[in-house]
Design an enzyme around this catalytic site. Sequence first.
Site, PDB file in Angstrom:
ATOM      1  N   HIS A  18       6.884 -31.503   1.591  1.00 13.71           N
ATOM      2  CA  HIS A  18       5.499 -31.708   2.031  1.00 13.71           C
ATOM      3  C   HIS A  18       4.659 -32.177   0.865  1.00 13.71           C
ATOM      4  CE1 HIS A  18       3.377 -28.039   0.483  1.00 13.71           C
ATOM      5  NE2 HIS A  18       4.517 -27.418   0.674  1.00 13.71           N
ATOM      6  N   ASP A  51       4.047 -26.629  -5.662  1.00 14.23           N
ATOM      7  CA  ASP A  51       3.956 -26.528  -4.190  1.00 14.23           C
ATOM      8  C   ASP A  51       3.138 -27.677  -3.618  1.00 14.23           C
ATOM      9  OD1 ASP A  51       4.012 -25.651  -1.600  1.00 14.23           O
ATOM     10  OD2 ASP A  51       2.707 -23.932  -1.917  1.00 14.23           O
ATOM     11  N   GLU A 110       1.430 -29.391   5.764  1.00 12.23           N
ATOM     12  CA  GLU A 110       2.343 -28.232   5.869  1.00 12.23           C
ATOM     13  C   GLU A 110       1.580 -26.928   5.715  1.00 12.23           C
ATOM     14  OE1 GLU A 110       5.128 -25.104   4.139  1.00 12.23           O
ATOM     15  OE2 GLU A 110       3.310 -25.954   3.296  1.00 12.23           O
ATOM     16  N   GLU A 111       0.610 -26.941   4.788  1.00 11.66           N
ATOM     17  CA  GLU A 111      -0.043 -25.695   4.382  1.00 11.66           C
ATOM     18  C   GLU A 111      -0.900 -25.048   5.475  1.00 11.66           C
ATOM     19  OE1 GLU A 111       0.856 -24.231   1.876  1.00 11.66           O
ATOM     20  OE2 GLU A 111       1.292 -25.580   0.210  1.00 11.66           O
ATOM     21  N   ASP A 151      11.025 -27.422  -0.953  1.00 15.05           N
ATOM     22  CA  ASP A 151       9.650 -26.907  -1.040  1.00 15.05           C
ATOM     23  C   ASP A 151       9.611 -25.884  -2.173  1.00 15.05           C
ATOM     24  OD1 ASP A 151       7.071 -26.096  -0.726  1.00 15.05           O
ATOM     25  OD2 ASP A 151       7.265 -25.486   1.383  1.00 15.05           O
TER      26      ASP A 151
END
Length: 378
Positions: free
Chosen positions: A185, A204, A238-239, A266
């Site tokens: 992501h 991340d 994604e988050e 990830d």
Amino acid sequence: MKLTIGFVLAAFLAFTQAIPVSKSEIQEKAVQGLRLLQFEEHLDPVWKTEDERLDYIRKNVNFFDVTETWELEQSLPQTQGLTALATYAPPSHQTAVNALLPKLSTTSMSSYLASLTAFNNRYYTSSTGQQASVYIQDTLRAIASAAGRSDITVTAFKHSWAQTSTIVRIAGTSSDQAVTILGAHMDSINSSSPSSGRAPGADDDGSGTVNLMEVFKVLVQSGFKPSTPLEFMFYAAEEVGLLGSQAIATSYKSSGKSVKAVLQLDMTGYQRPGTTEVIGIMPDFVDAGLTTFLRQLITSYSRLQAVTNSACGYACSDHASWNRQGFPTALPFEGSYPSNSNPVIHSSSDTISASGFSITHSLEFAKVALGFAYELTV
Ligand SMILES: *[C@@H]1O[C@H](CO)[C@@H](O)[C@H](O)[C@H]1NC(C)=O
């Protein structure tokens, strides 16, 4: 009395939490700022406000935000909860892959990561979040075009929000259309101030993103032409509940695409100081057969040992979107989970200079990913 209250309460819950069935019902709630969130596999999704959604993110409670995909998903064959065991031949192209691995460059990955982390944040609704997506598309398109590769397409997968996902496809040379997917992501989040706060997202998931950019570059520059299609995906959003990957996975499912395997990267860049450097393997919401193959790839192509992690849990990363649609997935992780995962994610401190961040550690994941791509598509 209890029974009556129970009945009234049950009826109330059934009314307020009824599953929406029509697009108009979902749209009506969505314009009021409500989001449909699913917190467990066997629980119906429930409506929450955007503020409540952010609260769950801050508390590290994972969920699928199914607002955008629920209606389509209900029309698809139900695969949730089914556990497939795909089979894969063990790695057998060590000579060819080992010749490519030294071309993977930490300098090149660091340079991509410097560009990605320079955006104020890569939040899914922010303009810099979309600019980061365009940066990835432009960079990978330039690599394909410099190599004169008309068999490669770089597509912006559009969503209802600003940030696009990216699908980079190298066509297969055979008639077998089963696609091999590697994903990461590209969005990031500052959970205290999502839309404007600083969120470099180096680990991340800048780390997984640059691993895949580098693997793509090395394969293309070496002239590799897969026999079956190979796709690199850079998911948006994604988050906030795996929005980008769910949109793509439901789209692939509904168009009947055949998917051979999905690898998710990830967080690959943090190695907790003072601990043994390992690759953690997530055991849940993945395919056991593909995970066995992943373990063999680590033995073949990485200097690190694999360890089995504790459960990542429901909806913990984009592999879960594919798993939910019945596609085989696997998820390597930067270390033991949860004990040795990066403590500074979702903040302005997730930088390449954070204690424990290591691009040489991250390189091991690029090696495994290159092996995955090559072995499954050659
Ligand atoms: C979020 O961003 C703001 C502004 O850049 C920053 O001051 C704050 O420390 C960040 N929050 C976190 C948790 O890093």
